[in-house]
Design an enzyme around this catalytic site. Sequence first.
Site, PDB file in Angstrom:
ATOM      1  N   GLU A 203     -11.822  -2.456  -6.375  1.00  0.00           N
ATOM      2  CA  GLU A 203     -11.783  -2.707  -4.930  1.00  0.00           C
ATOM      3  C   GLU A 203     -12.917  -2.008  -4.193  1.00  0.00           C
ATOM      4  O   GLU A 203     -13.491  -2.551  -3.246  1.00  0.00           O
ATOM      5  CB  GLU A 203     -10.439  -2.251  -4.346  1.00  0.00           C
ATOM      6  CG  GLU A 203      -9.269  -3.147  -4.706  1.00  0.00           C
ATOM      7  CD  GLU A 203      -8.723  -2.882  -6.100  1.00  0.00           C
ATOM      8  OE1 GLU A 203      -9.076  -1.848  -6.713  1.00  0.00           O
ATOM      9  OE2 GLU A 203      -7.932  -3.714  -6.592  1.00  0.00           O
TER      10      GLU A 203
ATOM     11  N   PHE B  98      -3.969  -7.477  -2.620  1.00  0.00           N
ATOM     12  CA  PHE B  98      -2.869  -6.945  -1.822  1.00  0.00           C
ATOM     13  C   PHE B  98      -3.478  -5.958  -0.819  1.00  0.00           C
ATOM     14  O   PHE B  98      -4.361  -5.183  -1.195  1.00  0.00           O
ATOM     15  CB  PHE B  98      -1.855  -6.205  -2.695  1.00  0.00           C
ATOM     16  CG  PHE B  98      -0.937  -7.120  -3.480  1.00  0.00           C
ATOM     17  CD1 PHE B  98       0.338  -7.429  -3.011  1.00  0.00           C
ATOM     18  CD2 PHE B  98      -1.356  -7.670  -4.684  1.00  0.00           C
ATOM     19  CE1 PHE B  98       1.178  -8.265  -3.736  1.00  0.00           C
ATOM     20  CE2 PHE B  98      -0.517  -8.513  -5.412  1.00  0.00           C
ATOM     21  CZ  PHE B  98       0.755  -8.819  -4.938  1.00  0.00           C
TER      22      PHE B  98
ATOM     23  N   HIS C 231       3.084  -2.554  -3.010  1.00  0.00           N
ATOM     24  CA  HIS C 231       2.679  -3.966  -2.869  1.00  0.00           C
ATOM     25  C   HIS C 231       3.344  -4.606  -1.657  1.00  0.00           C
ATOM     26  O   HIS C 231       3.519  -5.814  -1.621  1.00  0.00           O
ATOM     27  CB  HIS C 231       3.050  -4.768  -4.125  1.00  0.00           C
ATOM     28  CG  HIS C 231       2.170  -4.504  -5.300  1.00  0.00           C
ATOM     29  ND1 HIS C 231       2.171  -3.326  -5.980  1.00  0.00           N
ATOM     30  CD2 HIS C 231       1.226  -5.281  -5.913  1.00  0.00           C
ATOM     31  CE1 HIS C 231       1.292  -3.375  -6.977  1.00  0.00           C
ATOM     32  NE2 HIS C 231       0.702  -4.550  -6.954  1.00  0.00           N
TER      33      HIS C 231
END
Lengths: 327, 334
Positions: free
Chosen positions: A63, A86, A132
Site C-alpha cells: 500500500e 480496504f 476490515h
Amino acid sequence: MAETKKITFSQATLEAMQEEMERDDTVFVMGEDIARQGGIFGQFKGLPDSFGSDRVRDTPITETAIVGAAVGAALAGMRPIADMHFADFMLVCGDEIYNQMAKVHYMFGGQKTVPMVLRAPDGLINQAAAQHSQSLEAIFQHIPGLKVVAPSNPADAKGLLKSAIRDDNPVIYFEHKALFNTKGEVPVEEYFTPIGKADIVTEGSDLTIVSYSNCLQTVAKPVAEMAEKEGISVELIDLRTISPIDKDAILESVAKTSRLAIIHEAVKQGGVGGEIAAIVAEEGLDYLDAPIMRFGSPFTPVPFARPLEQAYRLKPEAILEGIKRMF
Amino acid sequence: MCAKAILKEPTIPVKNYDRDLLIELYRKMVSIRLFEQKVEHHFLAGDIPGFVHLYIGEEGIGTGVMANLTKEDYIESTHRGHGHTIAKGADLNRMMAEIFGKKTGYCKGKGGSMHIADFSVGMLGANGIVGGGYTLAVGAALASKLREDGRISVVFFGDGASNRGTFHEALNMAAAWKLPVLFVCENNEWASTTPYLTTTSVADIADRAQGYGIPGYMVDGNDVLSVYETSKEVVDYIRSGNGPVLLECKTYRIKGHFVGDPEKYRTKEEVQEVFDNNNPINRFEEKVIEAGVLSREDLDAVYGEVEAAIEEAVRYALESPEPDPSELFDDLYV
C-alpha cells in the site's frame, strides 16, 4: 426530468472510470487484485479489456508504494487512481497520505498539483471485524490539503468519482462496502456531482439530520421516516463531501429547523459529527432550540462475533428515542 | 540478472574528458560548497530559521550523477537536498530565498530548506521524511513508462534511509515492473547521530540489490569522476529499458546531522582527517591539474564566478520580502 437507468453502485463507479479513462489517457488505475480479479467488489470488472493491463495495473501487496507511486505519477503529470482494497489499509501508508499526497502542493508553493484519487472501500459488512470494517473519514478530514468524499447512492458514486478524477487536488473517495451491490437511478447523460456540496435529500421544518454514506441509507432514512410518523418534520442532508465541508448547507438548514442531529457509522468520539456540532455551536448557536445530538458507533474496534457486532451497530429505534428528547 | 556489488575505479583517463564537462563538474561542486557555507554562516547568525542539513563533503555524488541526466529527467531528493537541487540546475537565488523563508523563494516561503522543489528542471522535491522519496520516484518512473517519454527517475537517500520499509517496497515495485529508476544511496556513514553499521544488517547497501534481482554498484562517492562514469553506465542501462539499478556511493558526512548539532557521537579529529584526505573538490583539483587538462588559473576563474553568484544569491535572499500573512491560505487547494 433527465433520463435515468437503474444500476448498482459498483457499476456506477465503473462507468465513471470508463468515461474518464476514455476521455483522458493520463488517467490510470492501480491496486491489488483489480485487473485479473476486477476488484474484490467487482468495481473494476471489464476495465482491463478496454484499457489494458498497463493502465489497469495489478500491484504488489504494497500500500505504501501504491500511494507513493500515485503521488509521484501525479507530480509527473498523470492522473492516477489508486485503490486501497480496504480503507483500513490506508493506515499502512500514513506518510504517503499525510505528508506527501496532502502537502506537496502547498509546501512547494503551488508549483505542481496532485490530481489523484484514492479509492477506499470502508465501513461495516458482515463480520469483517476490526481491521476490515473501519470508517476513517474523520482522520482525513483533519488533514489540510485533502478532499474527502463519501457517496451514499449510485448516482452520487458516479458523479463524485468523475468529479474526483477531474479535480486537481488529491481526493480520498470512501465507498462503503455495503453499498456496492445496492441499486439506484443514475442519469444516462454525462453529469458531475460537485465536491463540497451537500444534498438536501428531504426537506423538513422541525429537525435537521446530517448523515452520509451507507449510514444515510440504512440508519438516517429509517430514523427520519419514523420521526415523520411521530409528527417530526425532518430535513435530511446527505453530506456527500466530508472535506471541504458544506457549512452553508448545514447552517441554512439549522436556521430553518432549529434542531440538529448528526448520524454516522464511524465511532462517535472524534468523529465528523463533532466537527459539524462545533461548526453549528460556533456559528449557529442562536438558531438552536435544543442541544445538538450526535449519533455514532460505540468507541470500540469493530468486533467479530455476531451478537457483539449487532450490539455495535447503530439502532434507528434508539436514535429515534434520542431525537424525541430534543423536543 | 544480479550483478555483484563492485567498487568501480574510474577507467577513463582524466585527459580524455571533455574540458567543458570537467569545468561544469567543478562549477557544480563549488557552487554547492560555497552555497552551503553561506547557508551555514547565516543560519548560525540567526538569519535562517528552521532546520538546515548540509551536503558539504558529498558534492561529488549529486554532481557526478546529475551530469548524466537531462533537464527532463526526474529526481527525488532528501532533507539534505541543496546539493541535488543545485546539481539539477535550480536557480541559486530562488533557492537561497526559500531557505531564508522569503516570498521570492521556490515555494513562496512555504517550504524552507527541507522542502525545495523546482519542477521546471525535473526536481520533484526534497523531503523532510527520511525515505519519503522512494515511492514518489517510482511513480514518476511509472508515468514515464506509461508515456514512453524516455525519462528516468533518480532517487537519492542515505544509508539510514535504506532501512525504511519504503526502500524495500519501492525496489520491489520498480524491479517487478522494470521501471526506469536509479536508486542512489549516499552512504555517509551516519544515520542521524548513529553509525550506520550499528543499525544496518549489511556492510554494503548495494548488496541489497540482489534481493530484488537488480544490479547493485558501489563507487567512491568522493571521486566525482568515478561517480560520473559509473552513473553514466547505469543511466544508459536504465534508459535502455532494463529496469532499475541500485548505486551506492561511499562518502562521509563532514557536517553534523543538522547545523547546530553538537556532534557528541564522534571526534573532530575523525572528521578533519576525512575532510583533509577525501575532500571531493580538492581531489578533483589535484587530478585535473596533474593530468594537465585544467590549470589552477582555470579553476580559480570558475571559483571566482561561483563566489560572485553565491554573493548575489545571498543579497537577493536578504533583500527579498517575506510572504504576507494573507498568503497563508494560498495554494492549499487548486
